[in-house]
Enzyme design. Structure first.
Site, PDB file in Angstrom:
ATOM      1  N   CYS A 116       0.815  -1.222   0.000  1.00 52.54           N
ATOM      2  CA  CYS A 116       0.000   0.000   0.000  1.00 52.54           C
ATOM      3  C   CYS A 116       0.847   1.270   0.000  1.00 52.54           C
ATOM      4  O   CYS A 116       0.342   2.358  -0.297  1.00 52.54           O
ATOM      5  CB  CYS A 116      -0.936  -0.003   1.200  1.00 52.54           C
ATOM      6  SG  CYS A 116      -1.959  -1.475   1.246  1.00 52.54           S
ATOM      7  N   HIS A 256      -3.680   6.941   1.999  1.00 49.42           N
ATOM      8  CA  HIS A 256      -4.013   5.593   1.528  1.00 49.42           C
ATOM      9  C   HIS A 256      -5.431   5.288   2.002  1.00 49.42           C
ATOM     10  O   HIS A 256      -5.753   5.477   3.172  1.00 49.42           O
ATOM     11  CB  HIS A 256      -3.007   4.599   2.107  1.00 49.42           C
ATOM     12  CG  HIS A 256      -3.408   3.177   1.913  1.00 49.42           C
ATOM     13  ND1 HIS A 256      -3.895   2.717   0.706  1.00 49.42           N
ATOM     14  CD2 HIS A 256      -3.432   2.112   2.762  1.00 49.42           C
ATOM     15  CE1 HIS A 256      -4.186   1.434   0.827  1.00 49.42           C
ATOM     16  NE2 HIS A 256      -3.920   1.046   2.056  1.00 49.42           N
ATOM     17  N   ASN A 286     -10.103  -0.661  -0.718  1.00 50.25           N
ATOM     18  CA  ASN A 286      -8.649  -0.491  -0.617  1.00 50.25           C
ATOM     19  C   ASN A 286      -8.009  -1.076  -1.883  1.00 50.25           C
ATOM     20  O   ASN A 286      -8.137  -2.269  -2.137  1.00 50.25           O
ATOM     21  CB  ASN A 286      -8.177  -1.227   0.643  1.00 50.25           C
ATOM     22  CG  ASN A 286      -6.683  -1.158   0.876  1.00 50.25           C
ATOM     23  OD1 ASN A 286      -5.919  -0.822  -0.021  1.00 50.25           O
ATOM     24  ND2 ASN A 286      -6.256  -1.485   2.081  1.00 50.25           N
TER      25      ASN A 286
HETATM   26  O1  UT7 Z   1      -3.761  -1.478   3.545  1.00 43.10           O
HETATM   27  C1  UT7 Z   1      -3.764  -2.234   4.696  1.00 43.10           C
HETATM   28  C2  UT7 Z   1      -4.699  -3.389   4.532  1.00 43.10           C
HETATM   29  N1  UT7 Z   1      -5.367  -3.751   5.707  1.00 43.10           N
HETATM   30  C3  UT7 Z   1      -6.562  -3.257   6.087  1.00 43.10           C
HETATM   31  O2  UT7 Z   1      -7.139  -2.438   5.436  1.00 43.10           O
HETATM   32  C4  UT7 Z   1      -7.186  -3.801   7.342  1.00 43.10           C
HETATM   33  C5  UT7 Z   1      -7.276  -2.856   8.480  1.00 43.10           C
HETATM   34  N2  UT7 Z   1      -8.198  -3.389   9.468  1.00 43.10           N
HETATM   35  C6  UT7 Z   1      -9.536  -3.207   9.355  1.00 43.10           C
HETATM   36  O3  UT7 Z   1      -9.970  -2.526   8.453  1.00 43.10           O
HETATM   37  C7  UT7 Z   1     -10.425  -3.816  10.400  1.00 43.10           C
HETATM   38  O4  UT7 Z   1      -9.673  -4.438  11.388  1.00 43.10           O
HETATM   39  C8  UT7 Z   1     -11.423  -4.813   9.784  1.00 43.10           C
HETATM   40  C9  UT7 Z   1     -12.439  -4.058   8.934  1.00 43.10           C
HETATM   41  C10 UT7 Z   1     -10.706  -5.847   8.941  1.00 43.10           C
HETATM   42  C11 UT7 Z   1     -12.197  -5.556  10.871  1.00 43.10           C
HETATM   43  O5  UT7 Z   1     -12.859  -4.650  11.714  1.00 43.10           O
HETATM   44  P1  UT7 Z   1     -12.782  -4.837  13.299  1.00 43.10           P
HETATM   45  O6  UT7 Z   1     -13.647  -3.815  13.868  1.00 43.10           O
HETATM   46  O7  UT7 Z   1     -11.337  -4.858  13.666  1.00 43.10           O
HETATM   47  O8  UT7 Z   1     -13.483  -6.245  13.481  1.00 43.10           O
HETATM   48  P2  UT7 Z   1     -12.881  -7.580  14.102  1.00 43.10           P
HETATM   49  O9  UT7 Z   1     -11.762  -8.107  13.251  1.00 43.10           O
HETATM   50  O10 UT7 Z   1     -12.637  -7.340  15.545  1.00 43.10           O
HETATM   51  O11 UT7 Z   1     -14.083  -8.557  13.928  1.00 43.10           O
HETATM   52  C12 UT7 Z   1     -15.304  -8.364  14.630  1.00 43.10           C
HETATM   53  C13 UT7 Z   1     -16.262  -9.477  14.194  1.00 43.10           C
HETATM   54  C14 UT7 Z   1     -15.659 -10.877  14.254  1.00 43.10           C
HETATM   55  O12 UT7 Z   1     -16.637 -11.754  14.734  1.00 43.10           O
HETATM   56  P3  UT7 Z   1     -16.570 -12.322  16.244  1.00 43.10           P
HETATM   57  O13 UT7 Z   1     -15.257 -13.057  16.306  1.00 43.10           O
HETATM   58  O14 UT7 Z   1     -16.592 -11.077  17.103  1.00 43.10           O
HETATM   59  O15 UT7 Z   1     -17.775 -13.156  16.329  1.00 43.10           O
HETATM   60  C15 UT7 Z   1     -15.399 -11.193  12.805  1.00 43.10           C
HETATM   61  O16 UT7 Z   1     -15.464 -12.578  12.520  1.00 43.10           O
HETATM   62  O17 UT7 Z   1     -16.678  -9.274  12.867  1.00 43.10           O
HETATM   63  C16 UT7 Z   1     -16.539 -10.487  12.117  1.00 43.10           C
HETATM   64  N3  UT7 Z   1     -16.268 -10.168  10.730  1.00 43.10           N
HETATM   65  C17 UT7 Z   1     -17.239  -9.960   9.825  1.00 43.10           C
HETATM   66  N4  UT7 Z   1     -18.582  -9.973   9.936  1.00 43.10           N
HETATM   67  C18 UT7 Z   1     -19.295  -9.704   8.840  1.00 43.10           C
HETATM   68  C19 UT7 Z   1     -15.078 -10.023  10.103  1.00 43.10           C
HETATM   69  N5  UT7 Z   1     -15.256  -9.723   8.816  1.00 43.10           N
HETATM   70  C20 UT7 Z   1     -16.603  -9.684   8.619  1.00 43.10           C
HETATM   71  C21 UT7 Z   1     -17.399  -9.419   7.505  1.00 43.10           C
HETATM   72  N6  UT7 Z   1     -18.744  -9.437   7.665  1.00 43.10           N
HETATM   73  N7  UT7 Z   1     -16.899  -9.126   6.289  1.00 43.10           N
END
Ligand code: UT7
Length: 329
Positions: A116, A256, A286
């Site tokens: 990125c 970004h 992204n």
């Molecule tokens: O350029 C760098 C590239 N990287 C990125 O852009 C990633 C940066 N990180 C993020 O954008 C965030 O961490 C995410 C959007 C990936 C995730 O958001 P979060 O608020 O950190 O959520 P989390 O990982 O803590 O997940 C919360 C819940 C989980 O369920 P449980 O374990 O609490 O039951 C996940 O399994 O959300 C679930 N989850 C989803 N639910 C519906 C994860 N992805 C999804 C999804 N739809 N697509």
């Protein structure tokens, strides 16, 4: 030592594929919802390359648009740098195909892999060549077809990313007349392969039937760790520019396009209003190395690059690798 030649931006271009993949489309593919994606990321849709479209063909369209904006012919280019982690193939460099298709008959070229941060790093390399007088006109393209390395069964990654390309041409400030290059930064903290990577296909895990079976050719990510890291370095990079140049000099931040919540958290941490930031993540997700140059071109079209004001472009991603690019428009 000869005096450095001041560098400017001669042209900007962008290209995104026609096909839109909406959150509602994704609801049909994985266990997710439009509400979750919008709330957690700000993304509503992303673009997906058509069959037959490859990274170099997206890059070609963006490069042509940048040349048109610059009023420059492809034969005038001395160097082509393609920032990508999803090149047409592992080698040769995608820049070689791009330069050939573009008709950049005199140019040399190579790829730069910094995920990125690719465009931000490649732009600093390009500016260095122009400053030193080694090359006059350098094309930098950030281009990705991330959809080909996403596992559409993995909701943690597949909802976040899209395809696209953005380009900038650097030349002497005298010729460009705008977008003075003021510098930037390049940083890394290695040993982070487990946080964000495409593990398969290289010397660590060469492609085998077994590596494909294990899905090692797909992107893997520990989202929460990337989230915390991104907020911290975004805030540090922008604060550094303010400390050096003053808040009043700041025209627009074109970061970004990682996640709307990351951008909002960082802006809140620095105490800056969101109207200082340009975002288009809702429409493209992204797009890794393509995200900053696509946003830069759109900010330009929207009249957000104000004459005499700073344009700050913080970027961060796999590596971990991060840095910024600083222009005065
Ligand atoms: O350029 C760098 C590239 N990287 C990125 O852009 C990633 C940066 N990180 C993020 O954008 C965030 O961490 C995410 C959007 C990936 C995730 O958001 P979060 O608020 O950190 O959520 P989390 O990982 O803590 O997940 C919360 C819940 C989980 O369920 P449980 O374990 O609490 O039951 C996940 O399994 O959300 C679930 N989850 C989803 N639910 C519906 C994860 N992805 C999804 C999804 N739809 N697509």
């Amino acid at each position: 030592m000869a005096a450095l030649i001041p560098v400017g931006v001669a042209g900007l271009g962008r290209y995104v594929p026609e096909r839109r993949l909406t959150n509602h489309d994704l609801e049909q593919i994985v266990d997710t919802s439009d509400e979750w994606i919008v709330q957690r990321t700000g993304i509503r849709e992303r673009r997906i390359a058509a069959d037959g479209e490859v990274t170099s063909s997206l890059a070609l369209e963006a490069a042509r648009a940048a040349l048109a904006d610059a009023g420059m012919a492809p034969e005038e280019l001395d160097l082509v740098i393609c920032a990508t982690v999803t090149g047409d193939q592992p080698f040769p460099a995608t820049a070689c195909r791009l330069g050939f298709d573009l008709g950049a008959a005199r140019a040399g070229g190579f790829d730069l892999a910094a995920a990125c941060s690719g465009f931000v790093f490649a732009s600093q390399v390009a500016a260095g060549f122009v400053q030193s007088g080694q090359f006059r006109n350098v094309l930098v393209v950030g281009a990705e077809v991330l959809s080909r390395i996403l596992d559409y069964r993995d909701r943690n990654t597949c909802v976040l990313f899209g395809d696209g390309a953005g380009a900038a041409i650097y030349t002497s400030l005298e010729r460009a007349g705008r977008g003075e290059f003021l510098g930037g930064s390049i940083a890394m903290e290695g040993g982070a392969e487990s946080i964000l990577a495409q593990p398969g296909g290289g010397s660590r895990h060469p492609a085998t039937a077994d590596s494909v079976q294990q899905g090692l050719h797909f992107m893997k990510m520990g989202g929460t760790r990337v989230f915390r890291f991104a907020v911290r370095v975004f805030a540090e990079l922008v604060q550094g520019v303010i400390d050096r140049h003053g808040r009043e000099a700041l025209g627009v931040i074109v970061p970004h396009q990682v996640n709307q919540r990351i951008i909002e958290s960082a802006m809140e941490q620095i105490g800056l209003p969101m109207d200082l930031v340009f975002t288009n993540i809702d429409r493209y997700g992204n797009t890794s190395a393509a995200s900053v140059p696509i946003a830069l071109r759109e900010a330009y079209e929207a009249g957000r690059l104000q004459k005499g004001k700073l344009v700050v472009m913080p970027a961060f991603g796999a590596g971990m690798a991060w840095g910024h690019l600083l222009l005065r428009w």
